[in-house]
Design an enzyme around this catalytic site. Structure first.
Site, PDB file in Angstrom:
ATOM      1  N   SER A 119      -3.123 -12.184  -5.920  1.00  0.00           N
ATOM      2  CA  SER A 119      -2.966 -11.900  -7.597  1.00  0.00           C
ATOM      3  C   SER A 119      -4.559 -11.517  -7.723  1.00  0.00           C
ATOM      4  O   SER A 119      -5.230 -12.471  -7.821  1.00  0.00           O
ATOM      5  CB  SER A 119      -2.602 -12.932  -8.460  1.00  0.00           C
ATOM      6  OG  SER A 119      -2.822 -12.464  -9.938  1.00  0.00           O
ATOM      7  N   PHE A 120      -4.977 -10.437  -8.007  1.00  0.00           N
ATOM      8  CA  PHE A 120      -6.348  -9.947  -8.305  1.00  0.00           C
ATOM      9  C   PHE A 120      -6.494  -9.465  -9.854  1.00  0.00           C
ATOM     10  O   PHE A 120      -7.607  -9.516 -10.231  1.00  0.00           O
ATOM     11  CB  PHE A 120      -6.822  -8.841  -7.393  1.00  0.00           C
ATOM     12  CG  PHE A 120      -7.061  -9.154  -5.954  1.00  0.00           C
ATOM     13  CD1 PHE A 120      -8.280  -9.599  -5.468  1.00  0.00           C
ATOM     14  CD2 PHE A 120      -5.861  -9.033  -5.142  1.00  0.00           C
ATOM     15  CE1 PHE A 120      -8.352 -10.080  -4.185  1.00  0.00           C
ATOM     16  CE2 PHE A 120      -5.961  -9.797  -3.838  1.00  0.00           C
ATOM     17  CZ  PHE A 120      -7.234 -10.044  -3.384  1.00  0.00           C
ATOM     18  N   CYS A 154       1.521  -2.260  -9.825  1.00  0.00           N
ATOM     19  CA  CYS A 154       0.872  -3.397  -9.509  1.00  0.00           C
ATOM     20  C   CYS A 154       1.520  -4.606 -10.136  1.00  0.00           C
ATOM     21  O   CYS A 154       1.602  -4.609 -11.418  1.00  0.00           O
ATOM     22  CB  CYS A 154      -0.695  -3.521  -9.808  1.00  0.00           C
ATOM     23  SG  CYS A 154      -1.376  -4.959  -9.504  1.00  0.00           S
ATOM     24  N   ALA A 185      -1.416  -3.353   4.635  1.00  0.00           N
ATOM     25  CA  ALA A 185      -2.485  -4.221   4.124  1.00  0.00           C
ATOM     26  C   ALA A 185      -2.671  -5.443   4.585  1.00  0.00           C
ATOM     27  O   ALA A 185      -3.786  -5.749   4.783  1.00  0.00           O
ATOM     28  CB  ALA A 185      -1.972  -4.028   2.489  1.00  0.00           C
ATOM     29  N   THR A 186      -1.614  -6.305   4.417  1.00  0.00           N
ATOM     30  CA  THR A 186      -1.864  -7.604   5.071  1.00  0.00           C
ATOM     31  C   THR A 186      -2.279  -7.772   6.319  1.00  0.00           C
ATOM     32  O   THR A 186      -3.273  -8.723   6.596  1.00  0.00           O
ATOM     33  CB  THR A 186      -0.647  -8.627   4.734  1.00  0.00           C
ATOM     34  OG1 THR A 186      -0.198  -8.363   3.527  1.00  0.00           O
ATOM     35  CG2 THR A 186      -0.727 -10.161   4.883  1.00  0.00           C
TER      36      THR A 186
HETATM   37  C1  FMN Z   1      -5.220  -8.164  -0.903  1.00  0.00           C
HETATM   38  C2  FMN Z   1      -4.486  -7.137  -1.206  1.00  0.00           C
HETATM   39  C3  FMN Z   1      -4.861  -6.429  -2.439  1.00  0.00           C
HETATM   40  C4  FMN Z   1      -4.192  -5.346  -2.727  1.00  0.00           C
HETATM   41  N1  FMN Z   1      -4.573  -4.862  -3.760  1.00  0.00           N
HETATM   42  C5  FMN Z   1      -3.763  -3.544  -4.173  1.00  0.00           C
HETATM   43  C6  FMN Z   1      -4.266  -2.552  -4.998  1.00  0.00           C
HETATM   44  O1  FMN Z   1      -5.486  -2.739  -5.712  1.00  0.00           O
HETATM   45  N2  FMN Z   1      -3.719  -1.294  -5.489  1.00  0.00           N
HETATM   46  C7  FMN Z   1      -2.383  -1.247  -4.895  1.00  0.00           C
HETATM   47  O2  FMN Z   1      -1.621  -0.344  -4.974  1.00  0.00           O
HETATM   48  N3  FMN Z   1      -1.909  -2.097  -3.892  1.00  0.00           N
HETATM   49  C8  FMN Z   1      -2.581  -3.347  -3.375  1.00  0.00           C
HETATM   50  N4  FMN Z   1      -2.017  -4.157  -2.829  1.00  0.00           N
HETATM   51  C9  FMN Z   1      -0.639  -3.942  -2.215  1.00  0.00           C
HETATM   52  C10 FMN Z   1      -0.686  -2.973  -0.789  1.00  0.00           C
HETATM   53  O3  FMN Z   1      -1.134  -1.863  -1.018  1.00  0.00           O
HETATM   54  C11 FMN Z   1       0.621  -3.029  -0.062  1.00  0.00           C
HETATM   55  O4  FMN Z   1       1.469  -2.338  -0.953  1.00  0.00           O
HETATM   56  C12 FMN Z   1       1.559  -4.347  -0.200  1.00  0.00           C
HETATM   57  O5  FMN Z   1       0.536  -5.673   0.326  1.00  0.00           O
HETATM   58  C13 FMN Z   1       2.522  -4.459   1.020  1.00  0.00           C
HETATM   59  O6  FMN Z   1       1.882  -4.106   2.502  1.00  0.00           O
HETATM   60  P1  FMN Z   1       1.841  -5.205   3.327  1.00  0.00           P
HETATM   61  O7  FMN Z   1       2.923  -5.921   3.501  1.00  0.00           O
HETATM   62  O8  FMN Z   1       1.147  -4.339   4.671  1.00  0.00           O
HETATM   63  O9  FMN Z   1       0.716  -6.018   2.837  1.00  0.00           O
HETATM   64  C14 FMN Z   1      -2.730  -5.022  -2.367  1.00  0.00           C
HETATM   65  C15 FMN Z   1      -2.315  -5.977  -1.337  1.00  0.00           C
HETATM   66  C16 FMN Z   1      -3.186  -7.072  -0.624  1.00  0.00           C
HETATM   67  C17 FMN Z   1      -2.695  -7.711   0.581  1.00  0.00           C
END
Ligand code: FMN
Length: 377
Positions: free
Chosen positions: A142-143, A212, A354-355
């Protein structure tokens, strides 16, 4: 260029360690923005031997990318471009400065397995101590979509554009601010203004964050509203012209709602990316919210793979049935080379994570190695 035996040994040693975080979750977003990424090398060799892949009008070295989030600024983009991720997304920015939510911004979770499409009402408990296996890393984050002032991020996007390598693309994710512009016309225009700023700065592709889970309800739920989301994508497309437009979607429980939203947006976009994090209730064992006063936060990483796969399956089917021509980009729970294969084999055009790269900066290279070091087309 061929590496020396010393470099090869160093790379082997680095690859033997499964988890080596570049983002320090014990520190604030601001700290990671200023002092990250924490990577000490060595870098994998860049192999240009594979055939490039067409991605809209671009040629990319592979169909592996990083979704909006972990790449906080140009330093992060530069690092991950050198690590072999070829579709790089600059974390979502706004048309005005916004601070981050206070730390902690990310905590590890023990979900007890995958989260299914019917599990979203479950309450998750935070508190897992350490990450040792990539298939076991699920986090909540949560940012609040923080942003520098546009003059700062615009200059930095230019830097990021200069930093990426041949056969790589830079996506810049943008978002409107409904707290600043509570009326629909103003909110829609804010998306267009911000997209225009990103285009001016040199983004190859603009992505709209319509999903988001950590922003206020109005901003976060846009993707489920066919009328509002398509008004925004249409207005942005009119503003940015030939620059390609992607939209970032979240999870849908209802197929009917999904179809309506995709049909409304398809005429205006060149790509659909999904899924964003799952909005769920995450508490500490004591019952308090896991992330300082915010009981609901976005869940991502290994456990969301099933939900992401449902979204991707629907996206591919509806695209085929309706002969839509947008690119389909799959995200969610991709942690290993095998996951990358599984996603690409489902028919999507590119896979993002992302993660995973926050803990495994070598994921793209591991994927190449698993394919005999060929290009990851
Ligand atoms: C640290 C972090 C920050 C994120 N910030 C954003 C963001 O600014 N904008 C966005 O569209 N998604 C954001 N996401 C979501 C990712 O783009 C992605 O959709 C989501 O984490 C699922 O992918 P994953 O399972 O590979 O993490 C963020 C994810 C993480 C882990």
């Amino acid at each position: 260029m061929k590496e020396s035996p010393k470099q090869t040994k160093a790379l082997e040693r680095a690859l033997a360690r499964p988890c080596q975080p570049t983002y320090d979750i014990t520190k604030s977003y601001e700290w990671n923005y200023r002092f990250g990424p924490g990577f000490k090398g060595p870098f994998p060799p860049r192999t240009e031997t594979g055939r490039p892949v067409r991605f809209l009008d671009f040629e990319v070295a592979s169909r592996i990318g990083i979704a909006a989030g972990p790449l906080l600024n140009s330093k992060w983009i530069r690092l991950y471009s050198r690590l072999g991720f070829d579709i790089l997304t600059y974390k979502t920015v706004r048309s005005a400065k916004r601070p981050s939510n206070p730390k902690p911004n990310c905590v590890l979770l023990d979900t007890g397995g995958l989260i299914g499409p019917d599990d979203l009402d479950r309450t998750l408990i935070a508190g897992k101590k350490d990450a040792v296996d990539m298939r076991d890393i699920t986090i909540t984050n949560s940012f609040g979509v923080p942003s520098r002032n546009p003059n700062i991020w615009q200059e930095d996007v230019q830097k990021a554009k200069r930093a990426i390598l041949p056969r790589q693309v830079l996506i810049v994710s943008v978002m409107g601010s409904s707290e600043v512009y509570p009326d629909i016309a103003g909110f829609t225009k804010d998306f267009a203004v911000c997209a225009s700023m990103a285009r001016e700065s040199g983004a190859d592709i603009i992505e709209l964050d319509l999903s988001c889970p950590n922003s206020n309800a109005a901003e976060g739920m846009v993707y489920r509203d066919a009328g509002l989301s398509s008004a925004i994508s249409k207005a942005v497309k009119a503003e940015i012209g030939v620059t390609p437009l992607f939209i970032k979607m979240g999870f849908f429980s209802s197929r009917e709602q999904f179809e309506t939203v995709i049909a409304a947006n398809a005429p205006h976009v060149e790509g659909i990316v999904g899924i964003n994090t799952l909005r769920m209730t995450v508490l500490k064992a004591s019952g308090e919210p896991a992330l300082g006063g915010r009981p609901q936060s976005g869940v991502c990483g290994a456990a969301i793979k099933l939900c992401a796969k449902q979204f991707i399956g629907w996206l591919i089917e509806t695209r085929k049935l309706n002969r839509y021509d947008f690119l389909a980009v799959g995200v969610g729970g991709v942690m290993t080379p095998a996951d990358i294969d599984e996603f690409l084999e489902s028919g999507i055009d590119a896979v993002e994570t992302a993660t995973a790269p926050m803990w495994d900066p070598y994921l793209a290279y591991r994927y190449r190695l698993s394919h005999g070091n060929a290009g990851a087309g």
